[in-house]
Motif scaffolding. Structure first.
Motif, PDB file in Angstrom:
ATOM      1  N   ARG A   1      35.545  38.059  43.720  1.00  0.00           N
ATOM      2  CA  ARG A   1      36.781  37.474  44.275  1.00  0.00           C
ATOM      3  C   ARG A   1      36.505  36.120  44.939  1.00  0.00           C
ATOM      4  NH1 ARG A   1      40.462  40.213  41.832  1.00  0.00           N
ATOM      5  NH2 ARG A   1      40.651  42.412  42.318  1.00  0.00           N
ATOM      6  N   ASP A   2      35.402  36.036  45.676  1.00  0.00           N
ATOM      7  CA  ASP A   2      35.063  34.756  46.310  1.00  0.00           C
ATOM      8  C   ASP A   2      34.834  33.665  45.263  1.00  0.00           C
ATOM      9  OD1 ASP A   2      35.250  35.864  48.837  1.00  0.00           O
ATOM     10  OD2 ASP A   2      33.085  36.067  49.121  1.00  0.00           O
ATOM     11  N   THR A   3      34.133  34.022  44.201  1.00  0.00           N
ATOM     12  CA  THR A   3      33.868  33.050  43.134  1.00  0.00           C
ATOM     13  C   THR A   3      35.170  32.626  42.460  1.00  0.00           C
ATOM     14  OG1 THR A   3      31.690  34.037  42.781  1.00  0.00           O
ATOM     15  CG2 THR A   3      32.549  32.619  41.027  1.00  0.00           C
ATOM     16  N   ILE A   4      36.032  33.583  42.184  1.00  0.00           N
ATOM     17  CA  ILE A   4      37.323  33.275  41.556  1.00  0.00           C
ATOM     18  C   ILE A   4      38.138  32.360  42.464  1.00  0.00           C
ATOM     19  CG2 ILE A   4      39.530  34.286  40.832  1.00  0.00           C
ATOM     20  CD1 ILE A   4      37.803  36.738  39.871  1.00  0.00           C
ATOM     21  N   ASP A   5      38.144  32.638  43.763  1.00  0.00           N
ATOM     22  CA  ASP A   5      38.869  31.766  44.703  1.00  0.00           C
ATOM     23  C   ASP A   5      38.319  30.344  44.656  1.00  0.00           C
ATOM     24  OD1 ASP A   5      40.469  33.888  45.494  1.00  0.00           O
ATOM     25  OD2 ASP A   5      39.351  34.258  47.359  1.00  0.00           O
ATOM     26  N   ASP A   6      36.998  30.221  44.600  1.00  0.00           N
ATOM     27  CA  ASP A   6      36.390  28.886  44.521  1.00  0.00           C
ATOM     28  C   ASP A   6      36.749  28.188  43.208  1.00  0.00           C
ATOM     29  OD1 ASP A   6      35.251  29.285  47.005  1.00  0.00           O
ATOM     30  OD2 ASP A   6      33.276  29.804  46.210  1.00  0.00           O
ATOM     31  N   LEU A   7      36.779  28.939  42.113  1.00  0.00           N
ATOM     32  CA  LEU A   7      37.161  28.349  40.824  1.00  0.00           C
ATOM     33  C   LEU A   7      38.597  27.851  40.853  1.00  0.00           C
ATOM     34  CD1 LEU A   7      35.534  30.911  38.369  1.00  0.00           C
ATOM     35  CD2 LEU A   7      34.884  28.503  38.660  1.00  0.00           C
ATOM     36  N   ARG A   8      39.460  28.575  41.525  1.00  0.00           N
ATOM     37  CA  ARG A   8      40.875  28.169  41.604  1.00  0.00           C
ATOM     38  C   ARG A   8      41.058  26.863  42.367  1.00  0.00           C
ATOM     39  NH1 ARG A   8      42.652  34.172  42.112  1.00  0.00           N
ATOM     40  NH2 ARG A   8      43.476  34.504  40.031  1.00  0.00           N
ATOM     41  N   GLU A   9      40.113  26.535  43.221  1.00  0.00           N
ATOM     42  CA  GLU A   9      40.212  25.283  43.976  1.00  0.00           C
ATOM     43  C   GLU A   9      39.856  24.069  43.134  1.00  0.00           C
ATOM     44  OE1 GLU A   9      38.031  25.536  47.625  1.00  0.00           O
ATOM     45  OE2 GLU A   9      39.097  27.334  48.261  1.00  0.00           O
TER      46      GLU A   9
ATOM     47  N   ALA B   1      42.245  34.041  34.783  1.00  0.00           N
ATOM     48  CA  ALA B   1      43.042  35.271  34.763  1.00  0.00           C
ATOM     49  C   ALA B   1      42.223  36.447  34.223  1.00  0.00           C
ATOM     50  CB  ALA B   1      44.308  35.067  33.926  1.00  0.00           C
ATOM     51  N   LEU B   2      41.435  36.208  33.182  1.00  0.00           N
ATOM     52  CA  LEU B   2      40.570  37.268  32.644  1.00  0.00           C
ATOM     53  C   LEU B   2      39.502  37.675  33.657  1.00  0.00           C
ATOM     54  CD1 LEU B   2      40.237  35.973  28.995  1.00  0.00           C
ATOM     55  CD2 LEU B   2      41.190  38.188  29.669  1.00  0.00           C
ATOM     56  N   LEU B   3      38.928  36.702  34.358  1.00  0.00           N
ATOM     57  CA  LEU B   3      37.961  37.029  35.404  1.00  0.00           C
ATOM     58  C   LEU B   3      38.605  37.874  36.496  1.00  0.00           C
ATOM     59  CD1 LEU B   3      36.120  33.594  35.876  1.00  0.00           C
ATOM     60  CD2 LEU B   3      35.282  35.622  34.654  1.00  0.00           C
ATOM     61  N   ASP B   4      39.818  37.507  36.862  1.00  0.00           N
ATOM     62  CA  ASP B   4      40.541  38.227  37.905  1.00  0.00           C
ATOM     63  C   ASP B   4      40.860  39.660  37.463  1.00  0.00           C
ATOM     64  OD1 ASP B   4      41.685  38.287  40.478  1.00  0.00           O
ATOM     65  OD2 ASP B   4      43.666  37.836  39.682  1.00  0.00           O
ATOM     66  N   GLN B   5      41.276  39.808  36.222  1.00  0.00           N
ATOM     67  CA  GLN B   5      41.556  41.153  35.697  1.00  0.00           C
ATOM     68  C   GLN B   5      40.274  41.987  35.639  1.00  0.00           C
ATOM     69  OE1 GLN B   5      43.434  40.360  31.957  1.00  0.00           O
ATOM     70  NE2 GLN B   5      45.362  39.744  32.896  1.00  0.00           N
ATOM     71  N   GLY B   6      39.166  41.355  35.284  1.00  0.00           N
ATOM     72  CA  GLY B   6      37.885  42.052  35.283  1.00  0.00           C
ATOM     73  C   GLY B   6      37.517  42.533  36.680  1.00  0.00           C
ATOM     74  N   ALA B   7      37.741  41.686  37.681  1.00  0.00           N
ATOM     75  CA  ALA B   7      37.479  42.083  39.073  1.00  0.00           C
ATOM     76  C   ALA B   7      38.386  43.238  39.487  1.00  0.00           C
ATOM     77  CB  ALA B   7      37.655  40.884  40.005  1.00  0.00           C
ATOM     78  N   ASP B   8      39.636  43.225  39.022  1.00  0.00           N
ATOM     79  CA  ASP B   8      40.548  44.348  39.308  1.00  0.00           C
ATOM     80  C   ASP B   8      39.976  45.656  38.770  1.00  0.00           C
ATOM     81  OD1 ASP B   8      42.387  42.616  40.466  1.00  0.00           O
ATOM     82  OD2 ASP B   8      43.721  42.575  38.714  1.00  0.00           O
ATOM     83  N   GLU B   9      39.457  45.611  37.547  1.00  0.00           N
ATOM     84  CA  GLU B   9      38.892  46.819  36.930  1.00  0.00           C
ATOM     85  C   GLU B   9      37.643  47.287  37.683  1.00  0.00           C
ATOM     86  OE1 GLU B   9      40.376  48.602  34.457  1.00  0.00           O
ATOM     87  OE2 GLU B   9      41.991  47.143  34.501  1.00  0.00           O
ATOM     88  N   LEU B  10      36.824  46.350  38.138  1.00  0.00           N
ATOM     89  CA  LEU B  10      35.646  46.720  38.922  1.00  0.00           C
ATOM     90  C   LEU B  10      36.054  47.341  40.260  1.00  0.00           C
ATOM     91  CD1 LEU B  10      33.328  43.646  38.244  1.00  0.00           C
ATOM     92  CD2 LEU B  10      33.116  45.956  37.291  1.00  0.00           C
ATOM     93  N   GLU B  11      37.124  46.825  40.818  1.00  0.00           N
ATOM     94  CA  GLU B  11      37.627  47.395  42.072  1.00  0.00           C
ATOM     95  C   GLU B  11      38.119  48.831  41.857  1.00  0.00           C
ATOM     96  OE1 GLU B  11      40.288  45.907  45.838  1.00  0.00           O
ATOM     97  OE2 GLU B  11      40.634  44.977  43.891  1.00  0.00           O
ATOM     98  N   LEU B  12      38.832  49.045  40.756  1.00  0.00           N
ATOM     99  CA  LEU B  12      39.286  50.404  40.426  1.00  0.00           C
ATOM    100  C   LEU B  12      38.094  51.321  40.150  1.00  0.00           C
ATOM    101  CD1 LEU B  12      42.368  49.505  38.239  1.00  0.00           C
ATOM    102  CD2 LEU B  12      42.399  50.626  40.483  1.00  0.00           C
ATOM    103  N   MET B  13      37.055  50.762  39.555  1.00  0.00           N
ATOM    104  CA  MET B  13      35.840  51.524  39.319  1.00  0.00           C
ATOM    105  C   MET B  13      35.254  52.002  40.650  1.00  0.00           C
ATOM    106  SD  MET B  13      32.381  50.271  37.420  1.00  0.00           S
ATOM    107  CE  MET B  13      31.094  51.441  37.048  1.00  0.00           C
TER     108      MET B  13
END
Length: 162
Positions: free
Chosen positions: A80-88, A104-116
């Motif tokens: 999430r931190d990396t994705i936030d930095d990429l968005r900047e 968006a794909l990275l973010d969805q991947g992080a969502d799946e890891l969070e659910l994991m």
């Protein structure tokens, strides 16, 4: 009447305003090369941080919390931190749609890891593995989307088998 300290503060304030105005406030778009370099650096940094965490076999700690759940939670924070930095970062206009898909794909991947991590926490290891597999698929797609831009994509963890 200006005192020396007021005059000094006014000069410092003017220098700061001029510096920010001269830099464009950081709002300018990067060149394709600069974007690729900066985004790759962010992902390489995140990839190293994720690799250092590692994911143990899905066993429990003394307090009953699965070790894998703790590791996955830490990995999600890094992602999430990396994705936030990429968005900047502001890519060139002609790459904006591709970059948006990639992030968006990275973010969805992080969502799946969070659910994991959530599934691991409650001892549902088979479901956790399914979420992990989905995350890896999304992160692989993200890599494929951004490959033509010569950007090193963010990866997920190496997941253990049951």
């Amino acid at each position: 009447m200006f005192t020396t300290s007021k005059l000094g503060a006014a000069c410092c304030g003017l220098v700061i305003v001029m510096a920010v105005a001269g830099c464009g406030g950081g709002n300018e778009r990067l060149t394709a090369r600069d974007y690729a370099h900066r985004a790759s650096e962010l992902c390489r940094h995140g990839n190293r941080a994720v690799a250092r965490i590692g994911v143990p076999r899905f066993t429990s700690t003394a307090d009953g919390t699965p070790e894998g759940a703790r590791a996955m939670t830490r990995i999600v924070v890094v992602q999430r931190d990396t994705i936030d930095d990429l968005r900047e970062l502001r890519p060139p206009e002609h790459l904006a749609v591709t970059v948006q898909k990639w992030v968006a794909l990275l973010d969805q991947g992080a969502d799946e890891l969070e659910l994991m991590a959530v599934r691991l926490r409650v001892g549902r290891n088979e479901e956790a593995l399914a979420y992990g597999a989905k995350a890896m698929t999304l992160l692989d797609r993200a890599r494929e989307v951004v490959a033509p831009l010569r950007v090193t994509s963010c990866r997920g963890p190496v997941l253990p088998t049951v």
